[in-house]
Design a protein around this motif. Structure first.
Motif, PDB file in Angstrom:
ATOM      1  N   ARG A   1       0.961  -1.219  -0.033  1.00  0.00           N
ATOM      2  CA  ARG A   1       0.178  -0.024  -0.016  1.00  0.00           C
ATOM      3  C   ARG A   1       0.546   1.447  -0.394  1.00  0.00           C
ATOM      4  O   ARG A   1       1.845   1.315   0.560  1.00  0.00           O
TER       5      ARG A   1
ATOM      6  N   THR B   1      -5.404  10.088   2.184  1.00  0.00           N
ATOM      7  CA  THR B   1      -5.685   8.903   0.830  1.00  0.00           C
ATOM      8  C   THR B   1      -4.711   7.286   1.187  1.00  0.00           C
ATOM      9  O   THR B   1      -2.973   8.052   1.311  1.00  0.00           O
ATOM     10  N   GLU B   2      -5.321   6.733   0.809  1.00  0.00           N
ATOM     11  CA  GLU B   2      -3.807   5.625   0.015  1.00  0.00           C
ATOM     12  C   GLU B   2      -4.508   4.463  -1.257  1.00  0.00           C
ATOM     13  O   GLU B   2      -5.876   4.672  -1.330  1.00  0.00           O
ATOM     14  N   PHE B   3      -3.698   3.695  -1.804  1.00  0.00           N
ATOM     15  CA  PHE B   3      -4.145   3.040  -2.410  1.00  0.00           C
ATOM     16  C   PHE B   3      -3.483   1.320  -2.387  1.00  0.00           C
ATOM     17  O   PHE B   3      -2.277   1.932  -2.334  1.00  0.00           O
ATOM     18  N   GLN B   4      -4.359   0.732  -3.079  1.00  0.00           N
ATOM     19  CA  GLN B   4      -3.348  -0.899  -3.266  1.00  0.00           C
ATOM     20  C   GLN B   4      -1.974  -0.572  -4.697  1.00  0.00           C
ATOM     21  O   GLN B   4      -2.616  -0.278  -5.792  1.00  0.00           O
ATOM     22  N   SER B   5      -0.969  -0.575  -4.217  1.00  0.00           N
ATOM     23  CA  SER B   5      -0.119  -0.191  -5.771  1.00  0.00           C
ATOM     24  C   SER B   5       0.863  -1.505  -6.156  1.00  0.00           C
ATOM     25  O   SER B   5       0.803  -1.562  -7.204  1.00  0.00           O
TER      26      SER B   5
ATOM     27  N   TRP C   1       1.651   6.447 -10.898  1.00  0.00           N
ATOM     28  CA  TRP C   1       0.464   6.700 -10.580  1.00  0.00           C
ATOM     29  C   TRP C   1      -0.214   7.800  -9.850  1.00  0.00           C
ATOM     30  O   TRP C   1       0.932   8.906 -10.254  1.00  0.00           O
TER      31      TRP C   1
ATOM     32  N   VAL D   1      -2.453  10.383  -8.960  1.00  0.00           N
ATOM     33  CA  VAL D   1      -3.997  10.758  -8.009  1.00  0.00           C
ATOM     34  C   VAL D   1      -4.072  12.031  -8.216  1.00  0.00           C
ATOM     35  O   VAL D   1      -3.917  13.491  -7.898  1.00  0.00           O
TER      36      VAL D   1
ATOM     37  N   ALA E   1      -7.010   6.900  -7.394  1.00  0.00           N
ATOM     38  CA  ALA E   1      -5.882   6.550  -7.800  1.00  0.00           C
ATOM     39  C   ALA E   1      -5.908   6.357  -8.767  1.00  0.00           C
ATOM     40  O   ALA E   1      -6.109   5.061  -8.879  1.00  0.00           O
TER      41      ALA E   1
END
Length: 494
Positions: free
Chosen positions: A55, A90-94, A137, A139, A208
């Motif tokens: 993440r 925010t967060e995202f699964q990279s 990425w 965002v 993202a």
């Protein structure tokens, strides 16, 4: 390296600012939550962290924004000590765990490095990598579209003139149900509650999106990625090769450094870190497991087998031991903001190099010299292979790196400075600090060696090798440090 005499001369007093993901007493840390990468963007307004679960979490600065308060409030804020404050954005699964079927190899999702790219049109861009795959990425805030003003009010869906659910509607010849009874008639002015549906977008949400995937270019684990100052290219490095990429082209890269010998039995050193020069897009540096740093110029040839400059410290006679090569391996290098200096971290020391002087480092700082007698134990538990990162302040006047027991050290890098602070990644950073006089002494190579008497050496917890502070970053314009202690992100200011 040039700064005001006052800021260079007086040691900084570090204070706790914030913590994200603080552990409660006795709480077990999940492996996937351990932070594995930290990076500020160039403005210092955004901070990104990556973890072993693949993440990426983004934080944004809040203290610089206009809160619309009164003039009196603003004046009171001016009198108060200002320091960077961040909030979760925010967060995202990279990355996800993968499996290489050709090599029967599991590829873990752990984020090895994050690098910010140039923002554009209000969107943030960044690169993240695991052992094999780099991703680009974007965002951005997106407006959430919702349909409002529907034809039917749900509370009045069944009116007097509509058949009840219990009476089945009559089927017409064309197969359509006759929902309207025969005695239904339109009122003279029409039906006032009949409205066309409208699409509105009032709320915004951060989204993202993966723009590019740069894969299948590395046979070995990627240890570094670094952006070029041209804003168009970046490099990725593994144990034996450095590749050059264009951000817009994901299916092709150029191999610019290759240290792989014809016979792998002849392999004596590997690449451990690589970094672009912050100003000159044709120059980059990479470090090796033998403790050397090579500066290369891409204008010389397509394959940069020969280096422009080689930086290495000559081995002191009679000091060689079984551990000499292991602890000489450089785990991280960073350019100063003006590109004049390179900071390197090996297992025991921080070294500062002037790119115009390849005879030896201009300064050397002992990080945890008290561990030298324990190298055998460190080898047995594999701690000797830990890769600590290093960072420089934006003005180049100070350097910092991590150690064990969640301690980190800050040294003054200006000429004549004796600053050497030991701090703990906790809400009370000076809790374990034992003031010891830093005695700078000059060796034959005019190196300044400081901090050899490590505060905390007498501390009972000084040898807690499970709690190690590997990852940290310095704010680009202010004296503010972000560091990772397991799954917690601590921030300090001075």
């Amino acid at each position: 390296m040039n700064g005001a005499a006052s800021s260079a001369g007086s040691p900084l007093e570090w204070r706790f600012s914030q913590v994200f993901g603080e552990r409660t007493a006795g709480e077990e840390v999940q492996e996937v939550d351990i932070i594995s990468a930290i990076e500020f963007d160039k403005s210092g307004d955004h901070l990104a962290t990556g973890d072993r679960g693949g993440r990426v979490v983004l934080f944004e600065r809040t203290d610089t924004k206009d809160h619309g308060g009164s003039r009196r409030d603003a004046e009171q804020m001016d009198y108060a000590a200002k320091h960077p404050e961040f909030r979760y954005k925010t967060e995202f699964q990279s990355h996800e765990p993968e499996f290489d079927y050709l090599k029967s190899l599991e590829i873990e999702e752990k984020i090895n490095k994050i690098r910010w790219c140039q923002p554009a049109n209000g969107a943030l861009f960044l690169l993240s990598t695991n052992d094999k795959t780099i991703k680009y990425w974007k965002v951005q805030e997106k407006k959430i579209k919702k349909i409002s003003e529907m034809n039917i009010d749900p509370s009045k869906a069944l009116g007097d003139n509509r058949p009840s659910p219990s009476s089945p509607p009559q089927l017409l010849a064309n197969g359509v149900h006759d929902y309207l009874s025969k005695d239904f008639s339109f009122p003279p002015g029409g039906i006032p509650s009949l409205r066309l549906p409208m699409v509105t977008s009032q709320e915004t949400s951060l989204v993202a999106r993966c723009r590019r995937v740069y894969a299948h270019a590395h046979d070995y684990h990627i240890n570094s990625i670094s952006n070029s100052s041209d804003g168009e290219t970046f490099i990725s490095a593994d144990d034996l090769r450095v590749n050059l990429w264009n951000l817009e082209i994901s299916n092709q890269s150029f191999n610019i450094v290759d240290v792989k010998p014809t016979n792998m039995e002849d392999l004596t050193e590997v690449i451990t870190s690589a970094e672009f020069h912050p100003i000159h897009c044709n120059m980059l540096a990479y470090s090796s497991s033998k403790g050397s740093i090579r500066l290369i110029d891409m204008r010389q040839s397509a394959l940069c087998d020969s280096h422009t400059k080689l930086f290495e410290e000559p081995e002191a006679p009679g000091s060689r031991s079984f551990f000499t090569e292991i602890i000489a391996s450089i785990s991280d290098i960073k350019f100063s903001r003006d590109g004049r200096y390179i900071l390197s971290r090996d297992y025991m020391t921080l070294k500062l190099w002037d790119i115009n002087m390849d005879s030896g480092p201009v300064a050397s700082y002992q990080v945890h010299e008290h561990l030298r007698p324990k190298l055998c134990d460190l080898y047995e538990n594999d701690s000797i292979f830990d890769k600590f990162e290093c960072c420089l302040s934006g003005d180049g006047l100070r350097v910092a790196t991590g150690s064990y027991s969640n301690l980190f050290r800050v040294f003054g890098a200006s000429k004549g400075s004796t600053e050497a602070a030991t701090l703990e990644a906790s809400k009370n950073p000076t809790r374990r600090q034992i003031q010891t006089p830093a005695r700078p002494s000059r060796s034959m190579t005019s190196m300044i060696r400081r901090g050899s008497e490590s505060p905390g050496a007498e501390n009972g917890n000084a040898n807690d090798f499970t709690n190690k502070l590997l990852h940290m970053a310095w704010h680009p314009t202010e004296n503010s440090i972000a560091c990772a202690a397991a799954n917690s992100l601590y921030m300090y200011y001075a």
